[in-house]
Design a protein around this motif. Structure first.
Motif, PDB file in Angstrom:
ATOM      1  N   LYS A 121      -8.424  44.886  16.853  1.00 48.72           N
ATOM      2  CA  LYS A 121      -8.076  46.304  16.811  1.00 48.72           C
ATOM      3  C   LYS A 121      -7.189  46.661  18.008  1.00 48.72           C
ATOM      4  O   LYS A 121      -6.988  45.852  18.903  1.00 48.72           O
ATOM      5  CB  LYS A 121      -9.328  47.167  16.761  1.00 48.72           C
ATOM      6  N   VAL A 122      -6.664  47.883  18.004  1.00 48.60           N
ATOM      7  CA  VAL A 122      -5.787  48.355  19.075  1.00 48.60           C
ATOM      8  C   VAL A 122      -6.526  48.298  20.404  1.00 48.60           C
ATOM      9  O   VAL A 122      -7.684  48.705  20.497  1.00 48.60           O
ATOM     10  CB  VAL A 122      -5.299  49.795  18.783  1.00 48.60           C
ATOM     11  N   GLY A 123      -5.850  47.782  21.438  1.00 53.76           N
ATOM     12  CA  GLY A 123      -6.447  47.672  22.766  1.00 53.76           C
ATOM     13  C   GLY A 123      -7.033  46.308  23.058  1.00 53.76           C
ATOM     14  O   GLY A 123      -7.304  45.989  24.217  1.00 53.76           O
ATOM     15  N   ASP A 124      -7.249  45.489  22.030  1.00 51.80           N
ATOM     16  CA  ASP A 124      -7.774  44.137  22.246  1.00 51.80           C
ATOM     17  C   ASP A 124      -6.716  43.266  22.907  1.00 51.80           C
ATOM     18  O   ASP A 124      -5.526  43.405  22.640  1.00 51.80           O
ATOM     19  CB  ASP A 124      -8.190  43.481  20.927  1.00 51.80           C
ATOM     20  N   LYS A 125      -7.151  42.349  23.734  1.00 51.66           N
ATOM     21  CA  LYS A 125      -6.259  41.343  24.309  1.00 51.66           C
ATOM     22  C   LYS A 125      -6.442  40.067  23.485  1.00 51.66           C
ATOM     23  O   LYS A 125      -7.577  39.672  23.214  1.00 51.66           O
ATOM     24  CB  LYS A 125      -6.572  41.093  25.776  1.00 51.66           C
ATOM     25  N   ILE A 126      -5.305  39.474  23.095  1.00 50.87           N
ATOM     26  CA  ILE A 126      -5.357  38.286  22.253  1.00 50.87           C
ATOM     27  C   ILE A 126      -4.572  37.146  22.900  1.00 50.87           C
ATOM     28  O   ILE A 126      -3.647  37.377  23.666  1.00 50.87           O
ATOM     29  CB  ILE A 126      -4.798  38.565  20.836  1.00 50.87           C
ATOM     30  N   GLU A 127      -4.978  35.929  22.578  1.00 51.82           N
ATOM     31  CA  GLU A 127      -4.269  34.747  23.046  1.00 51.82           C
ATOM     32  C   GLU A 127      -3.325  34.292  21.937  1.00 51.82           C
ATOM     33  O   GLU A 127      -3.724  34.209  20.776  1.00 51.82           O
ATOM     34  CB  GLU A 127      -5.256  33.637  23.389  1.00 51.82           C
ATOM     35  N   ILE A 128      -2.069  33.987  22.316  1.00 53.27           N
ATOM     36  CA  ILE A 128      -1.037  33.618  21.358  1.00 53.27           C
ATOM     37  C   ILE A 128      -0.461  32.266  21.743  1.00 53.27           C
ATOM     38  O   ILE A 128      -0.213  32.006  22.926  1.00 53.27           O
ATOM     39  CB  ILE A 128       0.090  34.665  21.341  1.00 53.27           C
ATOM     40  N   ASP A 129      -0.231  31.401  20.759  1.00 50.67           N
ATOM     41  CA  ASP A 129       0.451  30.127  20.970  1.00 50.67           C
ATOM     42  C   ASP A 129       1.947  30.412  20.878  1.00 50.67           C
ATOM     43  O   ASP A 129       2.452  30.762  19.812  1.00 50.67           O
ATOM     44  CB  ASP A 129       0.026  29.118  19.908  1.00 50.67           C
ATOM     45  N   THR A 130       2.683  30.270  21.985  1.00 47.59           N
ATOM     46  CA  THR A 130       4.099  30.644  22.005  1.00 47.59           C
ATOM     47  C   THR A 130       4.979  29.663  21.238  1.00 47.59           C
ATOM     48  O   THR A 130       6.099  29.995  20.883  1.00 47.59           O
ATOM     49  CB  THR A 130       4.624  30.751  23.448  1.00 47.59           C
ATOM     50  N   ARG A 131       4.502  28.445  20.981  1.00 44.77           N
ATOM     51  CA  ARG A 131       5.306  27.480  20.222  1.00 44.77           C
ATOM     52  C   ARG A 131       5.447  27.905  18.773  1.00 44.77           C
ATOM     53  O   ARG A 131       6.488  27.726  18.157  1.00 44.77           O
ATOM     54  CB  ARG A 131       4.680  26.084  20.287  1.00 44.77           C
ATOM     55  N   GLU A 146      11.336  28.338  28.718  1.00 42.56           N
ATOM     56  CA  GLU A 146      10.150  27.922  27.973  1.00 42.56           C
ATOM     57  C   GLU A 146       8.956  28.657  28.546  1.00 42.56           C
ATOM     58  O   GLU A 146       8.685  28.574  29.744  1.00 42.56           O
ATOM     59  CB  GLU A 146       9.932  26.417  28.093  1.00 42.56           C
ATOM     60  N   LEU A 147       8.256  29.376  27.686  1.00 45.94           N
ATOM     61  CA  LEU A 147       7.059  30.104  28.110  1.00 45.94           C
ATOM     62  C   LEU A 147       5.876  29.146  28.156  1.00 45.94           C
ATOM     63  O   LEU A 147       5.918  28.068  27.577  1.00 45.94           O
ATOM     64  CB  LEU A 147       6.765  31.221  27.115  1.00 45.94           C
ATOM     65  N   PRO A 148       4.792  29.538  28.842  1.00 45.86           N
ATOM     66  CA  PRO A 148       3.576  28.718  28.787  1.00 45.86           C
ATOM     67  C   PRO A 148       3.107  28.602  27.340  1.00 45.86           C
ATOM     68  O   PRO A 148       3.421  29.457  26.507  1.00 45.86           O
ATOM     69  CB  PRO A 148       2.563  29.503  29.619  1.00 45.86           C
ATOM     70  N   VAL A 149       2.350  27.562  27.032  1.00 48.94           N
ATOM     71  CA  VAL A 149       1.910  27.327  25.660  1.00 48.94           C
ATOM     72  C   VAL A 149       1.045  28.476  25.157  1.00 48.94           C
ATOM     73  O   VAL A 149       1.208  28.921  24.026  1.00 48.94           O
ATOM     74  CB  VAL A 149       1.151  25.989  25.557  1.00 48.94           C
ATOM     75  N   HIS A 150       0.131  28.980  25.988  1.00 50.99           N
ATOM     76  CA  HIS A 150      -0.733  30.090  25.595  1.00 50.99           C
ATOM     77  C   HIS A 150      -0.523  31.263  26.536  1.00 50.99           C
ATOM     78  O   HIS A 150      -0.548  31.087  27.753  1.00 50.99           O
ATOM     79  CB  HIS A 150      -2.208  29.681  25.612  1.00 50.99           C
ATOM     80  N   ILE A 151      -0.339  32.451  25.955  1.00 50.40           N
ATOM     81  CA  ILE A 151      -0.216  33.670  26.742  1.00 50.40           C
ATOM     82  C   ILE A 151      -1.182  34.711  26.197  1.00 50.40           C
ATOM     83  O   ILE A 151      -1.603  34.633  25.048  1.00 50.40           O
ATOM     84  CB  ILE A 151       1.222  34.233  26.742  1.00 50.40           C
ATOM     85  N   VAL A 152      -1.517  35.680  27.020  1.00 53.25           N
ATOM     86  CA  VAL A 152      -2.416  36.764  26.614  1.00 53.25           C
ATOM     87  C   VAL A 152      -1.625  38.065  26.612  1.00 53.25           C
ATOM     88  O   VAL A 152      -0.966  38.403  27.590  1.00 53.25           O
ATOM     89  CB  VAL A 152      -3.626  36.865  27.578  1.00 53.25           C
ATOM     90  N   ARG A 153      -1.677  38.787  25.493  1.00 47.47           N
ATOM     91  CA  ARG A 153      -1.008  40.076  25.358  1.00 47.47           C
ATOM     92  C   ARG A 153      -1.973  41.071  24.715  1.00 47.47           C
ATOM     93  O   ARG A 153      -2.897  40.709  23.999  1.00 47.47           O
ATOM     94  CB  ARG A 153       0.254  39.970  24.493  1.00 47.47           C
ATOM     95  N   GLU A 154      -1.694  42.356  24.951  1.00 48.01           N
ATOM     96  CA  GLU A 154      -2.528  43.426  24.396  1.00 48.01           C
ATOM     97  C   GLU A 154      -1.936  43.915  23.082  1.00 48.01           C
ATOM     98  O   GLU A 154      -0.719  44.037  22.939  1.00 48.01           O
ATOM     99  CB  GLU A 154      -2.612  44.585  25.382  1.00 48.01           C
ATOM    100  N   VAL A 155      -2.808  44.216  22.126  1.00 50.33           N
ATOM    101  CA  VAL A 155      -2.384  44.770  20.844  1.00 50.33           C
ATOM    102  C   VAL A 155      -2.163  46.258  21.030  1.00 50.33           C
ATOM    103  O   VAL A 155      -3.067  46.979  21.461  1.00 50.33           O
ATOM    104  CB  VAL A 155      -3.451  44.517  19.745  1.00 50.33           C
ATOM    105  N   ILE A 156      -0.940  46.737  20.737  1.00 50.85           N
ATOM    106  CA  ILE A 156      -0.664  48.165  20.898  1.00 50.85           C
ATOM    107  C   ILE A 156      -0.678  48.908  19.568  1.00 50.85           C
ATOM    108  O   ILE A 156      -0.791  50.120  19.546  1.00 50.85           O
ATOM    109  CB  ILE A 156       0.667  48.407  21.643  1.00 50.85           C
ATOM    110  N   TYR A 157      -0.564  48.172  18.438  1.00 53.57           N
ATOM    111  CA  TYR A 157      -0.697  48.826  17.145  1.00 53.57           C
ATOM    112  C   TYR A 157      -1.091  47.807  16.085  1.00 53.57           C
ATOM    113  O   TYR A 157      -0.539  46.704  16.031  1.00 53.57           O
ATOM    114  CB  TYR A 157       0.609  49.495  16.701  1.00 53.57           C
ATOM    115  N   THR A 158      -2.026  48.191  15.258  1.00 51.38           N
ATOM    116  CA  THR A 158      -2.389  47.442  14.060  1.00 51.38           C
ATOM    117  C   THR A 158      -3.148  48.369  13.131  1.00 51.38           C
ATOM    118  O   THR A 158      -3.744  49.350  13.573  1.00 51.38           O
ATOM    119  CB  THR A 158      -3.217  46.186  14.388  1.00 51.38           C
TER     120      THR A 158
END
Length: 186
Positions: free
Chosen positions: A168-178, A125-137
């Motif tokens: 946009k590309v390079g932005d860091k976003i917060e994602i709800d893993t659930r 089970e991952l944490p509820v919120h994680i931060v990842r970088e956008v590599i393409y959009t």
């Protein structure tokens, strides 16, 4: 006991005398009828899979299993290796991760919970919120402000998330893993 609505990926339930790990849940609500929950399940003893459909109010036996806080270490095909604070390593099969595999990346420092059944690591089970970088959009379309405009984006780790048009590309976003939903730009 939990209702079918409360079951989440990574939970382990008892069906027909066997433990099953929930890999994916999909809830369908209609105006007239009760909600229906589809569960994608994998048998822990036989390594077989199935899909089951339940009414939202159906009671399911949830098994309480041992859980440890671990961090992701590395990928050894087909196993993901996690390590606890005492440097013990636990192998988790890629199939048991389900949708969580899209959010696991090398060098991540997020604390995950590894679940065990009879001494074997079966799910994460991952944490509820994680931060990842956008590599393409795709770039945003000018003038399209008629509401909540969303577009697909590929994040580090290879997963795809639907994000707001301003990301946009390079932005860091917060994602709800659930749910796999974009929450905000960080």
């Amino acid at each position: 006991m939990k209702t079918a609505h409360e079951i989440r990926p990574g939970n382990v339930i008892m069906l027909d005398g066997s433990p099953w790990v929930v890999q994916k849940t999909e809830t369908t609500r209609s105006g007239r009828n009760a909600a229906i929950v589809k569960l994608k399940l994998k048998n822990l003893l036989l390594d077989s899979g199935t899909e089951q459909t339940f009414k939202g109010e159906d009671k399911l036996d949830d098994i309480i299993l041992e859980r440890l806080d671990c961090t992701y270490s590395y990928f050894a095909d087909p196993m993901y290796v996690f390590m606890d604070e005492e440097y013990n390593q636990y192998d988790v099969e890629a199939d048991n991760l389900g949708d969580a595999a899209a959010f696991i990346v090398d060098g991540m420092e997020d604390q995950c919970q590894v679940t065990f059944y009879n001494g074997k690591a079966i799910s994460v089970e991952l944490p509820v919120h994680i931060v990842r970088e956008v590599i393409y959009t795709e770039p945003s379309a000018r003038g399209d402000t008629s509401g909540k405009v969303m577009k697909p984006a590929t994040i580090t780790g290879g997963g795809t998330v639907t994000v707001a048009d301003f990301v946009k590309v390079g932005d860091k976003i917060e994602i709800d893993t659930r749910t796999g939903e974009f929450k905000k730009r960080v």
